[in-house]
Design a protein around this motif. Structure first.
Motif, PDB file in Angstrom:
ATOM      1  N   LEU A 101      42.006  61.624  31.886  1.00 31.94           N
ATOM      2  CA  LEU A 101      42.240  60.598  32.911  1.00 31.94           C
ATOM      3  C   LEU A 101      43.726  60.258  32.837  1.00 31.94           C
ATOM      4  N   ILE A 102      44.104  59.383  31.900  1.00 30.89           N
ATOM      5  CA  ILE A 102      45.522  59.192  31.579  1.00 30.89           C
ATOM      6  C   ILE A 102      45.812  59.928  30.277  1.00 30.89           C
ATOM      7  N   GLU A 103      44.870  59.828  29.358  1.00 33.38           N
ATOM      8  CA  GLU A 103      45.049  60.462  28.042  1.00 33.38           C
ATOM      9  C   GLU A 103      45.210  61.968  28.209  1.00 33.38           C
ATOM     10  N   HIS A 104      46.220  62.496  27.556  1.00 39.65           N
ATOM     11  CA  HIS A 104      46.584  63.906  27.744  1.00 39.65           C
ATOM     12  C   HIS A 104      46.884  64.543  26.391  1.00 39.65           C
ATOM     13  N   ASP A 105      46.978  65.860  26.420  1.00 42.65           N
ATOM     14  CA  ASP A 105      47.363  66.620  25.230  1.00 42.65           C
ATOM     15  C   ASP A 105      48.874  66.508  25.002  1.00 42.65           C
ATOM     16  N   ALA A 106      49.296  66.994  23.836  1.00 44.67           N
ATOM     17  CA  ALA A 106      50.724  67.021  23.485  1.00 44.67           C
ATOM     18  C   ALA A 106      51.347  65.629  23.467  1.00 44.67           C
ATOM     19  N   SER A 107      50.577  64.641  23.026  1.00 43.62           N
ATOM     20  CA  SER A 107      51.111  63.292  22.856  1.00 43.62           C
ATOM     21  C   SER A 107      52.146  63.273  21.743  1.00 43.62           C
ATOM     22  N   ILE A 108      52.960  62.246  21.776  1.00 44.57           N
ATOM     23  CA  ILE A 108      54.018  62.106  20.775  1.00 44.57           C
ATOM     24  C   ILE A 108      53.451  61.632  19.439  1.00 44.57           C
TER      25      ILE A 108
ATOM     26  N   PHE B  38      42.780  65.874  21.962  1.00 41.60           N
ATOM     27  CA  PHE B  38      41.354  65.566  22.014  1.00 41.60           C
ATOM     28  C   PHE B  38      40.501  66.691  21.429  1.00 41.60           C
ATOM     29  N   ALA B  39      40.795  67.930  21.796  1.00 43.51           N
ATOM     30  CA  ALA B  39      39.930  69.052  21.396  1.00 43.51           C
ATOM     31  C   ALA B  39      40.066  69.382  19.915  1.00 43.51           C
TER      32      ALA B  39
ATOM     33  N   ASN C 153      45.622  74.575  20.335  1.00 45.87           N
ATOM     34  CA  ASN C 153      44.524  74.017  21.126  1.00 45.87           C
ATOM     35  C   ASN C 153      44.184  74.941  22.289  1.00 45.87           C
ATOM     36  N   PRO C 154      43.102  75.712  22.145  1.00 45.83           N
ATOM     37  CA  PRO C 154      42.746  76.642  23.218  1.00 45.83           C
ATOM     38  C   PRO C 154      42.354  75.939  24.514  1.00 45.83           C
ATOM     39  N   ASN C 155      42.053  74.643  24.422  1.00 43.94           N
ATOM     40  CA  ASN C 155      41.657  73.894  25.617  1.00 43.94           C
ATOM     41  C   ASN C 155      42.798  73.056  26.186  1.00 43.94           C
TER      42      ASN C 155
END
Ligand code: HEM
Ligand code: MG
Length: 252
Positions: A104-111, A116-117, A162-164
């Motif tokens: 939604l807002i939460e995404h991968d590659a956060s600082i 998530f996966a 992260n494959p996803n």
């Protein structure tokens, strides 16, 4: 003092966002981060969501805490409403934790959080944060070039592990804004030069670094002020997309 920093207790709800958590830790948002029902959202409570669109309450919160204009969080605030849970009788209908909803807002590659996966996308993680912590070596500040390098390295790490991974225009737009937030709020919003000490306190403790000597920006930080920083961060991040995204359709 109503806005002293108090660490959250084990029952308080916190989000994947260091900005909202800081506001809760200083009592600008409910310290519990919970019991935010839809009527309260409409009234005042989460403040940073729908009330933006209705009155100036959260506008005042953002200005009081960060001298930040509401237009910088408007897209996040609109998207955040989609995180409301489905049980209208529940006091858990909207908590800060609701915002961990992936993609939604939460995404991968956060600082400062894991993907998530592959891990915990909610809580601060020092290992994830080490890329930013160690950025711009030999200097005591971060700037748009170092911030872009952090974005590049965090994304490379996610792609490798992260494959996803999700990495489209949506994510890079949100991520660029988030990096501009930490530079502009804790540094000079015109140049994006921000003392490391202030930025690290914000991420690690979710605290305004007032005792470290930070004072909020004297100029109001609007979306237009952040736009040049975002462009510099983006350019320095050497970004390529992993997939297309649907264009976000939102009212204006
Ligand atoms: C990240 C929501 C306002 C600074 C996030 C994330 C969410 C979020 C869900 C997680 C994204 C991720 O890293 O996966 C919101 C909402 C806001 C808001 C709904 C207001 C309505 C703010 C403000 C600040 C801020 C005012 C600055 C003080 C950040 C930063 C990140 C972030 C720096 C990146 C964290 C990281 O990459 O580890 N926000 N936010 N946000 N937010 Fe906010
Ligand atoms: Mg994340």
């Amino acid at each position: 003092h109503g806005h002293a920093w108090i660490a959250p207790t084990s029952t308080d709800s916190r989000s994947p966002c260091p900005g909202l958590n800081t506001l809760a830790n200083h009592g600008y948002l409910p310290r519990s981060g919970k019991n935010i029902t839809v009527p309260e959202i409409l009234d005042a409570a989460l403040g940073l969501c729908l009330t933006l669109l209705i009155n100036s309450h959260s506008n005042n919160i953002l200005k009081e805490a960060f001298n930040l204009n509401f237009d910088t969080v408007l897209l996040a605030a609109k998207l955040g409403l989609l995180a409301v849970n489905d049980d209208p009788s529940s006091s858990q209908m909207m908590t800060l934790e609701s915002l961990k909803l992936h993609d939604l807002i939460e995404h991968d590659a956060s600082i400062s959080r894991n993907d998530f996966a592959t891990g915990d996308n909610l809580h601060f993680n020092e290992t994830a944060f080490s890329t930013l912590a160690n950025a711009n070596p030999g200097k005591d500040y971060y700037d748009p070039v170092s911030a872009g390098g952090v974005q590049r390295d965090r994304l490379a790490h996610s792609i490798a592990t992260n494959p996803n991974v999700t990495n489209s225009h949506k994510e890079i737009t949100i991520r660029s804004r988030e990096s501009a937030f930490y530079l502009g709020i804790f540094g000079n919003p015109a140049t994006g030069v921000a003392p490391k000490k202030f930025v690290q306190t914000f991420f690690r403790e979710e605290r305004l670094p007032i005792e470290e000597g930070w004072v909020k920006s004297k100029t109001l930080i609007t979306a237009a002020v952040l736009a040049p920083l975002e462009a510099m961060i983006f350019n320095a991040s050497d970004w390529t997309q992993s997939q297309e995204c649907e264009v976000i359709v939102a009212g204006n």
